[in-house]
Write a protein that holds these residues in place. Structure first.
Motif, PDB file in Angstrom:
ATOM      1  N   ILE A 242       0.925  -1.408  -0.024  1.00  0.00           N
ATOM      2  CA  ILE A 242      -0.465  -0.028   0.189  1.00  0.00           C
ATOM      3  C   ILE A 242       0.879   1.333   0.095  1.00  0.00           C
ATOM      4  O   ILE A 242       1.946   1.161   0.657  1.00  0.00           O
ATOM      5  CB  ILE A 242      -0.711   0.008   1.308  1.00  0.00           C
ATOM      6  N   ALA A 243       0.253   1.981  -0.613  1.00  0.00           N
ATOM      7  CA  ALA A 243       0.860   3.613  -0.853  1.00  0.00           C
ATOM      8  C   ALA A 243       0.155   4.283  -0.767  1.00  0.00           C
ATOM      9  O   ALA A 243      -0.957   4.590  -1.416  1.00  0.00           O
ATOM     10  CB  ALA A 243       2.021   3.684  -1.973  1.00  0.00           C
ATOM     11  N   GLY A 244       0.004   5.120   0.366  1.00  0.00           N
ATOM     12  CA  GLY A 244      -0.803   6.222   0.416  1.00  0.00           C
ATOM     13  C   GLY A 244      -0.721   6.747   1.940  1.00  0.00           C
ATOM     14  O   GLY A 244       0.379   6.734   2.764  1.00  0.00           O
ATOM     15  N   ASP A 245      -1.696   7.558   2.673  1.00  0.00           N
ATOM     16  CA  ASP A 245      -1.896   8.524   3.964  1.00  0.00           C
ATOM     17  C   ASP A 245      -2.397   7.112   5.025  1.00  0.00           C
ATOM     18  O   ASP A 245      -1.901   6.010   4.571  1.00  0.00           O
ATOM     19  CB  ASP A 245      -2.860   9.456   4.052  1.00  0.00           C
ATOM     20  N   ALA A 246      -2.040   8.004   5.804  1.00  0.00           N
ATOM     21  CA  ALA A 246      -2.916   6.850   7.013  1.00  0.00           C
ATOM     22  C   ALA A 246      -3.778   6.217   6.998  1.00  0.00           C
ATOM     23  O   ALA A 246      -4.162   4.819   8.029  1.00  0.00           O
ATOM     24  CB  ALA A 246      -2.874   7.680   8.979  1.00  0.00           C
ATOM     25  N   ALA A 250      -4.011   2.252   7.070  1.00  0.00           N
ATOM     26  CA  ALA A 250      -5.080   1.540   7.760  1.00  0.00           C
ATOM     27  C   ALA A 250      -6.099   0.547   7.358  1.00  0.00           C
ATOM     28  O   ALA A 250      -6.584  -0.457   7.940  1.00  0.00           O
ATOM     29  CB  ALA A 250      -5.608   2.716   8.653  1.00  0.00           C
ATOM     30  N   ARG A 251      -6.888   1.070   6.458  1.00  0.00           N
ATOM     31  CA  ARG A 251      -7.739   0.299   5.665  1.00  0.00           C
ATOM     32  C   ARG A 251      -6.257  -1.247   4.868  1.00  0.00           C
ATOM     33  O   ARG A 251      -7.420  -2.273   5.179  1.00  0.00           O
ATOM     34  CB  ARG A 251      -8.198   0.889   4.044  1.00  0.00           C
ATOM     35  N   ALA A 252      -6.029  -0.829   4.695  1.00  0.00           N
ATOM     36  CA  ALA A 252      -5.258  -2.381   4.505  1.00  0.00           C
ATOM     37  C   ALA A 252      -4.505  -2.990   5.191  1.00  0.00           C
ATOM     38  O   ALA A 252      -4.325  -4.392   5.275  1.00  0.00           O
ATOM     39  CB  ALA A 252      -3.433  -1.183   3.475  1.00  0.00           C
ATOM     40  N   VAL A 253      -4.424  -2.832   6.198  1.00  0.00           N
ATOM     41  CA  VAL A 253      -3.584  -3.312   7.409  1.00  0.00           C
ATOM     42  C   VAL A 253      -5.483  -3.964   8.039  1.00  0.00           C
ATOM     43  O   VAL A 253      -5.518  -5.081   8.312  1.00  0.00           O
ATOM     44  CB  VAL A 253      -4.111  -2.629   8.824  1.00  0.00           C
ATOM     45  N   GLN A 254      -6.261  -3.510   8.205  1.00  0.00           N
ATOM     46  CA  GLN A 254      -7.567  -4.279   7.938  1.00  0.00           C
ATOM     47  C   GLN A 254      -8.095  -5.347   7.353  1.00  0.00           C
ATOM     48  O   GLN A 254      -8.842  -6.122   7.779  1.00  0.00           O
ATOM     49  CB  GLN A 254      -8.881  -3.078   8.128  1.00  0.00           C
TER      50      GLN A 254
END
Length: 291
Positions: A242-246, A250-254
């Motif tokens: 994932i490349a992006g902001d927090a 967080a969505r990728a972690v979820q």
């Protein structure tokens, strides 16, 4: 609750570890993970230093290549760290990269057999047992630790293929998946781990910690750095990372936790310009967004 960690990549010189470990500890990040990649930095030496420099941080080694190690020595080192820093050390074992093992004359004829025997011996020794075994790869004659830990630390194993994933269910306390894993890979791994547990007479749905690395980049050049890290894209395969902001991270972690991950470890790119800042980003901006 999902645990969140960050990798200290061994492409950084060892003297950078102190500042990063202290940044992780001060920020409230749960875990810092280390690699013992050949021929960069020692996992045990790095872990012991990171634990000594911090107060509450959990430190994991993901992973130690077992062809380089004697099982009794691995257990001695893990027991020492657990007694010195109770509940803060996580041990990960794995096959190692076979080309690297070949370079040092330690390539295993059967990596799966070696890992199974190593896991069996190390976990028994850490439980305080006296171990005698004459395996294909591991031989112990009445070996017991004089200073076993009061509570044995969890012993995880790294795996990629189906045989290795079943083995982690059979013989380890948890599994480490590298940053190539997508949510679908995590789901598939959970099924194979359950098969291995069942074959070994362990409850298929029993506790089994799943640690998953996640390629992560943030900042104005995040997408370019992540793309360079991952290399040419295969249109037929989901692209990890994932490349992006927090919020994006967080969505990728979820997505990984919904697939079965217990711990997600953010893996910065090798050219991350601010490693300490990356740790603070994970703790201060991503962590609050994760249930």
């Amino acid at each position: 609750m999902t645990a969140l960690g960050v990798v200290f990549r061994p492409q950084l010189p060892p003297e950078r570890l102190r500042a990063m470990a202290r940044a992780a500890d001060a920020s409230g990040l749960e875990e810092l993970w280390l690699w013992e990649d050949c021929f960069l930095e020692s996992g045990i030496a790095s872990a012991s230093a990171a634990l000594a420099w911090t107060e509450r941080l959990r430190v994991g080694i993901g992973l130690l290549p077992v062809p380089l190690r004697n099982a009794a020595l691995t257990a001695m080192e893990a027991a020492t760290l657990e007694r010195l820093f109770p509940g803060r050390f996580v041990l990960g074992l794995g096959h190692g990269v076979q080309d690297w093992m070949g370079q040092v004359g330690a390539r295993a004829a059967s990596p799966v057999t070696l890992l199974r025997e190593h896991l069996t011996a190390v976990r028994a020794l850490l439980r305080g047992e006296r171990v005698t075994m004459a395996g294909r790869c591991v031989t112990l004659d009445g070996v017991a630790l004089d200073w076993p830990p009061a509570t044995a630390p969890e012993v995880l194993a790294g795996a990629i293929g189906p045989r290795s994933l079943r083995l982690t269910g059979e013989a380890a306390d948890g599994t480490i998946l590298d940053a190539r894993a997508t949510p679908d890979d995590v789901r598939a791994a959970r099924l194979l781990i359950a098969e291995g547990r069942a074959e070994a007479g362990r409850a298929p749905d029993g506790p089994h910690r799943m640690v998953v690395y996640l390629h992560t980049a943030t900042g104005p050049d995040a997408a370019a750095r992540l793309s360079a890290e991952l290399g040419p894209r295969d249109p037929a395969s989901p692209r990890p990372g994932i490349a992006g902001d927090a919020k994006a991270v967080a969505r990728a972690v979820q997505r990984l936790t919904e697939a079965g991950a217990d711990t997600v470890v953010l893996q910065p790119t090798a050219d991350e310009p601010d490693p300490e800042g990356f740790i603070r980003f994970a703790a201060d901006e991503v962590r609050p967004l994760i249930p």
